[in-house]
Design a protein around this motif. Structure first.
Motif, PDB file in Angstrom:
ATOM      1  N   ASP A   1       0.859  -1.181   0.000  1.00  0.00           N
ATOM      2  CA  ASP A   1       0.000   0.000   0.000  1.00  0.00           C
ATOM      3  C   ASP A   1       0.899   1.236   0.000  1.00  0.00           C
ATOM      4  O   ASP A   1       1.723   1.403   0.901  1.00  0.00           O
ATOM      5  N   ARG A   2       0.722   2.102  -0.989  1.00  0.00           N
ATOM      6  CA  ARG A   2       1.623   3.252  -1.145  1.00  0.00           C
ATOM      7  C   ARG A   2       0.893   4.581  -1.262  1.00  0.00           C
ATOM      8  O   ARG A   2       1.534   5.615  -1.463  1.00  0.00           O
TER       9      ARG A   2
ATOM     10  N   GLU B   1      -0.903  20.623  -5.139  1.00  0.00           N
ATOM     11  CA  GLU B   1       0.433  20.265  -5.597  1.00  0.00           C
ATOM     12  C   GLU B   1       1.458  20.577  -4.503  1.00  0.00           C
ATOM     13  O   GLU B   1       1.713  21.741  -4.187  1.00  0.00           O
ATOM     14  N   VAL B   2       1.983  19.519  -3.890  1.00  0.00           N
ATOM     15  CA  VAL B   2       2.979  19.642  -2.830  1.00  0.00           C
ATOM     16  C   VAL B   2       4.171  18.789  -3.216  1.00  0.00           C
ATOM     17  O   VAL B   2       4.007  17.638  -3.650  1.00  0.00           O
ATOM     18  N   GLU B   3       5.361  19.322  -3.068  1.00  0.00           N
ATOM     19  CA  GLU B   3       6.577  18.605  -3.470  1.00  0.00           C
ATOM     20  C   GLU B   3       6.659  17.254  -2.753  1.00  0.00           C
ATOM     21  O   GLU B   3       6.467  17.166  -1.536  1.00  0.00           O
ATOM     22  N   GLY B   4       6.916  16.215  -3.521  1.00  0.00           N
ATOM     23  CA  GLY B   4       7.072  14.874  -2.968  1.00  0.00           C
ATOM     24  C   GLY B   4       5.793  14.071  -2.947  1.00  0.00           C
ATOM     25  O   GLY B   4       5.829  12.877  -2.640  1.00  0.00           O
ATOM     26  N   TYR B   5       4.654  14.699  -3.253  1.00  0.00           N
ATOM     27  CA  TYR B   5       3.366  14.014  -3.235  1.00  0.00           C
ATOM     28  C   TYR B   5       2.867  13.817  -4.676  1.00  0.00           C
ATOM     29  O   TYR B   5       2.582  14.778  -5.385  1.00  0.00           O
TER      30      TYR B   5
ATOM     31  N   PRO C   1       5.652  10.809   0.180  1.00  0.00           N
ATOM     32  CA  PRO C   1       6.995  10.285   0.437  1.00  0.00           C
ATOM     33  C   PRO C   1       6.890   8.981   1.225  1.00  0.00           C
ATOM     34  O   PRO C   1       6.033   8.848   2.105  1.00  0.00           O
ATOM     35  N   PHE C   2       7.751   8.026   0.918  1.00  0.00           N
ATOM     36  CA  PHE C   2       7.579   6.693   1.501  1.00  0.00           C
ATOM     37  C   PHE C   2       7.690   6.715   3.024  1.00  0.00           C
ATOM     38  O   PHE C   2       7.116   5.857   3.699  1.00  0.00           O
ATOM     39  N   ASP C   3       8.393   7.679   3.590  1.00  0.00           N
ATOM     40  CA  ASP C   3       8.494   7.760   5.052  1.00  0.00           C
ATOM     41  C   ASP C   3       7.117   7.893   5.707  1.00  0.00           C
ATOM     42  O   ASP C   3       6.919   7.436   6.839  1.00  0.00           O
ATOM     43  N   VAL C   4       6.170   8.531   5.021  1.00  0.00           N
ATOM     44  CA  VAL C   4       4.816   8.658   5.565  1.00  0.00           C
ATOM     45  C   VAL C   4       4.177   7.275   5.680  1.00  0.00           C
ATOM     46  O   VAL C   4       3.594   6.931   6.713  1.00  0.00           O
TER      47      VAL C   4
ATOM     48  N   TYR D   1      10.782   0.827   0.209  1.00  0.00           N
ATOM     49  CA  TYR D   1      10.022   0.826  -1.045  1.00  0.00           C
ATOM     50  C   TYR D   1      10.499  -0.345  -1.896  1.00  0.00           C
ATOM     51  O   TYR D   1      11.688  -0.463  -2.194  1.00  0.00           O
ATOM     52  N   ILE D   2       9.571  -1.201  -2.286  1.00  0.00           N
ATOM     53  CA  ILE D   2       9.911  -2.379  -3.077  1.00  0.00           C
ATOM     54  C   ILE D   2       9.403  -2.171  -4.498  1.00  0.00           C
ATOM     55  O   ILE D   2       8.195  -2.013  -4.726  1.00  0.00           O
ATOM     56  N   ALA D   3      10.310  -2.147  -5.460  1.00  0.00           N
ATOM     57  CA  ALA D   3       9.926  -1.961  -6.852  1.00  0.00           C
ATOM     58  C   ALA D   3       9.033  -3.105  -7.306  1.00  0.00           C
ATOM     59  O   ALA D   3       9.180  -4.250  -6.854  1.00  0.00           O
TER      60      ALA D   3
END
Length: 229
Positions: free
Chosen positions: A98-99, A108-112, A127-130, A162-164
């Motif tokens: 789930d990402r 529009e926010v940088e990284g989102y 961002p994946f840290d979230v 994060y897994i591709a």
């Protein structure tokens, strides 16, 4: 459980990425029954307002307490989906992480990004840290048996970041896999990034599960979580 010797009751959130809390939602079952009785039949219905479910999931509620104990801090519910798998609404879901998160409005926010719409509900990849800091709880209204499409999880995959998409199959093949069986009132807690999948049910019984994502993060303005109490 394939590839591992631990039983379901021995799984731990920090080590394995999942933990069973037996009976934690027993007092919530009447409210869940009422919700499903009044909701139109759908495979997965996204909830925008918690209503009568809110007292269990927020503040001093029983499920909010489970989250705080597991996470070591208070977290708020930020997305809720009422799943209802039955002969009339049956599906399979391949292995994935789930990402995305559910937000109230696009900004529009940088990284989102990128942005998607799921059942009319706006989602964005943060961002994946979230995602890594979130918890997902699945609250079971019905028994989940081996024939009733239990959620399958790749143990320990939550620690791989994060897994591709191209690496998902190899990570699952190298991981112990657990089928998360449950009884009514049981709660499964997961690290949100854990790889998971679900097969089509081979049973005629319903499998109703309320899935709730929790987070302690405040989104950068003007983004806001969509779920309201």
């Amino acid at each position: 459980m394939a590839g591992g010797a631990r039983g379901l009751s021995d799984l731990r959130l920090d080590r394995d990425g999942a933990q069973l809390i037996a009976g934690a939602a027993r007092d919530m079952l009447p409210a869940l029954e009422q919700y499903y009785a009044s909701a139109p039949l759908a495979p997965g219905r996204r909830i925008t307002c918690l209503g009568a479910l809110g007292p269990f999931l927020t503040g001093t509620g029983a499920i909010a307490g489970v989250v705080a104990q597991l996470a070591g801090r208070a977290m708020r519910p930020v997305r809720a989906i009422a799943f209802d798998k039955s002969p009339q609404t049956n599906w399979a879901l391949g292995w994935h992480q789930d990402r995305t998160i559910n937000v109230a409005a696009r900004a529009e926010v940088e990284g989102y990004g990128p942005w998607t719409v799921k059942q009319g509900s706006l989602h964005v990849e943060p961002p994946f840290d979230v995602i890594a800091g979130m918890l997902t709880l699945r609250i079971h209204l019905d028994p989940v048996t081996p024939d009733n499409a239990p959620l399958e999880i790749a143990l320990g995959s939550h620690r791989k970041g994060y897994i591709a998409e191209s690496d998902v199959a190899s990570v699952v093949a190298a991981s112990p896999v657990a089928a998360c069986l449950a009884q009514p009132g049981n709660v499964w807690a997961y690290a949100t990034p854990i790889l998971h999948a679900s097969q089509r049910s081979r049973s005629t019984a319903r499998r109703r599960v309320l899935q709730v994502d929790f987070s302690a993060v405040e989104l950068p303005a003007p983004l806001e979580w969509a779920l309201r109490a």
